[in-house]
Design a protein around this motif. Structure first.
Motif, PDB file in Angstrom:
ATOM      1  N   ALA A  19      -3.444   0.906  46.800  1.00 46.72           N
ATOM      2  CA  ALA A  19      -3.639   1.705  45.684  1.00 46.72           C
ATOM      3  C   ALA A  19      -4.313   0.993  44.721  1.00 46.72           C
ATOM      4  O   ALA A  19      -5.105   1.797  43.648  1.00 46.72           O
ATOM      5  N   GLY A  20      -4.302  -0.210  44.425  1.00 49.43           N
ATOM      6  CA  GLY A  20      -4.891  -0.860  43.302  1.00 49.43           C
ATOM      7  C   GLY A  20      -4.394  -0.585  41.961  1.00 49.43           C
ATOM      8  O   GLY A  20      -3.307  -1.125  41.559  1.00 49.43           O
ATOM      9  N   ASN A  21      -4.976   0.453  41.288  1.00 46.72           N
ATOM     10  CA  ASN A  21      -4.614   0.947  40.120  1.00 46.72           C
ATOM     11  C   ASN A  21      -3.587   2.089  40.264  1.00 46.72           C
ATOM     12  O   ASN A  21      -3.531   2.807  38.967  1.00 46.72           O
ATOM     13  N   GLY A  22      -3.074   2.502  41.365  1.00 48.23           N
ATOM     14  CA  GLY A  22      -2.336   3.716  41.379  1.00 48.23           C
ATOM     15  C   GLY A  22      -2.957   5.042  41.861  1.00 48.23           C
ATOM     16  O   GLY A  22      -4.380   5.026  42.080  1.00 48.23           O
ATOM     17  N   MET A  23      -2.087   6.006  42.101  1.00 47.80           N
ATOM     18  CA  MET A  23      -2.678   7.300  42.575  1.00 47.80           C
ATOM     19  C   MET A  23      -2.121   8.375  41.694  1.00 47.80           C
ATOM     20  O   MET A  23      -0.677   8.337  41.521  1.00 47.80           O
ATOM     21  N   GLN A  24      -2.889   9.544  41.802  1.00 48.06           N
ATOM     22  CA  GLN A  24      -2.170  10.794  41.076  1.00 48.06           C
ATOM     23  C   GLN A  24      -1.554  11.539  42.165  1.00 48.06           C
ATOM     24  O   GLN A  24      -1.623  11.572  43.428  1.00 48.06           O
ATOM     25  N   ASP A  25      -0.320  12.223  41.820  1.00 49.36           N
ATOM     26  CA  ASP A  25       0.460  12.993  42.567  1.00 49.36           C
ATOM     27  C   ASP A  25       0.681  12.637  43.968  1.00 49.36           C
ATOM     28  O   ASP A  25       0.564  13.124  45.121  1.00 49.36           O
ATOM     29  N   LEU A  26       1.209  11.333  43.894  1.00 49.32           N
ATOM     30  CA  LEU A  26       1.534  10.454  45.073  1.00 49.32           C
ATOM     31  C   LEU A  26       2.784  11.811  46.056  1.00 49.32           C
ATOM     32  O   LEU A  26       2.440  11.680  47.232  1.00 49.32           O
ATOM     33  N   PRO A  27       3.905  12.171  45.598  1.00 45.55           N
ATOM     34  CA  PRO A  27       4.694  12.951  46.217  1.00 45.55           C
ATOM     35  C   PRO A  27       3.836  14.309  47.183  1.00 45.55           C
ATOM     36  O   PRO A  27       4.081  14.346  48.369  1.00 45.55           O
ATOM     37  N   ALA A  28       3.137  14.632  46.357  1.00 45.80           N
ATOM     38  CA  ALA A  28       2.141  15.953  47.517  1.00 45.80           C
ATOM     39  C   ALA A  28       1.396  15.151  48.352  1.00 45.80           C
ATOM     40  O   ALA A  28       1.287  15.797  49.562  1.00 45.80           O
ATOM     41  N   LEU A  29       0.858  14.175  48.191  1.00 51.58           N
ATOM     42  CA  LEU A  29      -0.137  13.408  49.168  1.00 51.58           C
ATOM     43  C   LEU A  29       0.554  13.080  50.072  1.00 51.58           C
ATOM     44  O   LEU A  29       0.455  13.055  51.477  1.00 51.58           O
ATOM     45  N   ALA A  30       2.066  12.374  50.101  1.00 51.80           N
ATOM     46  CA  ALA A  30       2.888  11.974  50.964  1.00 51.80           C
ATOM     47  C   ALA A  30       3.329  13.054  52.003  1.00 51.80           C
ATOM     48  O   ALA A  30       3.308  12.825  53.127  1.00 51.80           O
ATOM     49  N   ARG A  31       3.701  14.128  51.286  1.00 47.43           N
ATOM     50  CA  ARG A  31       3.985  15.449  52.093  1.00 47.43           C
ATOM     51  C   ARG A  31       2.993  15.748  53.206  1.00 47.43           C
ATOM     52  O   ARG A  31       3.210  15.856  54.201  1.00 47.43           O
ATOM     53  N   ARG A  32       1.522  15.716  52.644  1.00 50.82           N
ATOM     54  CA  ARG A  32       0.467  16.134  53.415  1.00 50.82           C
ATOM     55  C   ARG A  32       0.238  15.200  54.652  1.00 50.82           C
ATOM     56  O   ARG A  32      -0.019  15.427  55.743  1.00 50.82           O
ATOM     57  N   ILE A  33       0.363  13.838  54.158  1.00 49.35           N
ATOM     58  CA  ILE A  33      -0.273  12.947  54.985  1.00 49.35           C
ATOM     59  C   ILE A  33       1.042  12.486  56.252  1.00 49.35           C
ATOM     60  O   ILE A  33       0.411  12.115  57.117  1.00 49.35           O
ATOM     61  N   CYS A  34       1.933  12.830  55.538  1.00 48.01           N
ATOM     62  CA  CYS A  34       3.188  12.442  56.826  1.00 48.01           C
ATOM     63  C   CYS A  34       3.359  13.546  57.635  1.00 48.01           C
ATOM     64  O   CYS A  34       4.224  13.180  58.836  1.00 48.01           O
ATOM     65  N   HIS A  35       2.870  14.550  57.494  1.00 49.62           N
ATOM     66  CA  HIS A  35       3.162  15.638  58.531  1.00 49.62           C
ATOM     67  C   HIS A  35       2.724  15.341  59.909  1.00 49.62           C
ATOM     68  O   HIS A  35       1.721  14.786  60.015  1.00 49.62           O
ATOM     69  N   ARG A  36       3.480  15.493  60.860  1.00 51.59           N
ATOM     70  CA  ARG A  36       3.240  15.009  62.223  1.00 51.59           C
ATOM     71  C   ARG A  36       2.211  15.856  62.850  1.00 51.59           C
ATOM     72  O   ARG A  36       1.531  15.408  63.789  1.00 51.59           O
ATOM     73  N   HIS A  37       2.183  17.247  62.463  1.00 51.36           N
ATOM     74  CA  HIS A  37       0.930  18.214  63.116  1.00 51.36           C
ATOM     75  C   HIS A  37      -0.243  18.371  62.437  1.00 51.36           C
ATOM     76  O   HIS A  37      -1.392  18.461  62.926  1.00 51.36           O
ATOM     77  N   PHE A  38      -0.121  18.369  60.957  1.00 48.92           N
ATOM     78  CA  PHE A  38      -1.291  18.507  60.279  1.00 48.92           C
ATOM     79  C   PHE A  38      -1.664  17.605  59.400  1.00 48.92           C
ATOM     80  O   PHE A  38      -2.775  17.430  58.550  1.00 48.92           O
ATOM     81  N   VAL A  72       5.482   6.681  53.192  1.00 53.87           N
ATOM     82  CA  VAL A  72       4.255   6.103  52.714  1.00 53.87           C
ATOM     83  C   VAL A  72       4.440   4.875  51.988  1.00 53.87           C
ATOM     84  O   VAL A  72       5.504   5.101  51.190  1.00 53.87           O
ATOM     85  N   LEU A  73       3.994   3.807  52.065  1.00 56.13           N
ATOM     86  CA  LEU A  73       3.940   2.623  51.156  1.00 56.13           C
ATOM     87  C   LEU A  73       2.663   2.558  50.353  1.00 56.13           C
ATOM     88  O   LEU A  73       1.718   2.380  50.591  1.00 56.13           O
ATOM     89  N   LEU A  74       2.884   2.618  49.046  1.00 55.09           N
ATOM     90  CA  LEU A  74       1.850   2.266  47.854  1.00 55.09           C
ATOM     91  C   LEU A  74       2.025   1.290  47.477  1.00 55.09           C
ATOM     92  O   LEU A  74       3.036   0.938  47.051  1.00 55.09           O
ATOM     93  N   LEU A  75       0.730   0.243  47.793  1.00 51.55           N
ATOM     94  CA  LEU A  75       0.867  -1.128  47.576  1.00 51.55           C
ATOM     95  C   LEU A  75       0.044  -1.424  46.093  1.00 51.55           C
ATOM     96  O   LEU A  75      -0.920  -0.899  45.976  1.00 51.55           O
ATOM     97  N   LEU A  76       0.844  -1.742  45.143  1.00 52.61           N
ATOM     98  CA  LEU A  76       0.227  -1.926  43.708  1.00 52.61           C
ATOM     99  C   LEU A  76       0.251  -3.544  43.442  1.00 52.61           C
ATOM    100  O   LEU A  76       1.184  -4.018  43.743  1.00 52.61           O
ATOM    101  N   PRO A  77      -0.637  -3.800  42.515  1.00 52.24           N
ATOM    102  CA  PRO A  77      -0.579  -5.242  41.962  1.00 52.24           C
ATOM    103  C   PRO A  77       0.683  -5.212  41.434  1.00 52.24           C
ATOM    104  O   PRO A  77       1.039  -4.668  40.716  1.00 52.24           O
ATOM    105  N   SER A  78       1.334  -6.611  41.481  1.00 52.40           N
ATOM    106  CA  SER A  78       2.368  -7.074  40.894  1.00 52.40           C
ATOM    107  C   SER A  78       2.381  -8.553  41.004  1.00 52.40           C
ATOM    108  O   SER A  78       1.986  -9.308  41.921  1.00 52.40           O
ATOM    109  N   GLU A  79       3.445  -9.283  39.916  1.00 53.28           N
ATOM    110  CA  GLU A  79       3.497 -10.526  40.002  1.00 53.28           C
ATOM    111  C   GLU A  79       4.740 -10.689  40.894  1.00 53.28           C
ATOM    112  O   GLU A  79       4.804 -12.037  41.216  1.00 53.28           O
TER     113      GLU A  79
END
Length: 88
Positions: A18-37, A44-51
């Protein structure tokens, strides 16, 4: 949106760098994790910059130790491979 789908210990995950992050991750996760749709995944693993290496996730998922270990392993492999191929 670019993503990588990985599997570990019988669980599959969608990794999003994600680099700088994403908006509304819970809604995105529900949509893309759905097995049929969606893409279909256990999480979902959201990778963000970190030390430092941190794993923040859904508290319900964190209780499942095998899934948490698989997520950490998938994130580690992804970042290792990305760094390796970027150098070449």
């Amino acid at each position: 949106m670019e993503f990588t789908k990985m599997e570990g210990a019988g669980n599959d995950f969608i990794l999003i760098d994600a680099g700088n992050g994403m908006q509304d991750l819970p809604a995105l996760a529900r949509r893309i994790c759905h097995r049929h749709f969606g893409i279909g995944a256990d999480g979902v693993l959201l990778l963000l910059p970190s030390e430092r290496a941190d794993l923040h996730g859904d508290p319900q998922q964190r209780r499942q130790q095998a899934q948490c270990a698989a997520m950490a392993s998938a994130a580690s492999l992804y970042t290792h491979m990305k760094r390796k191929y970027r150098r070449q």
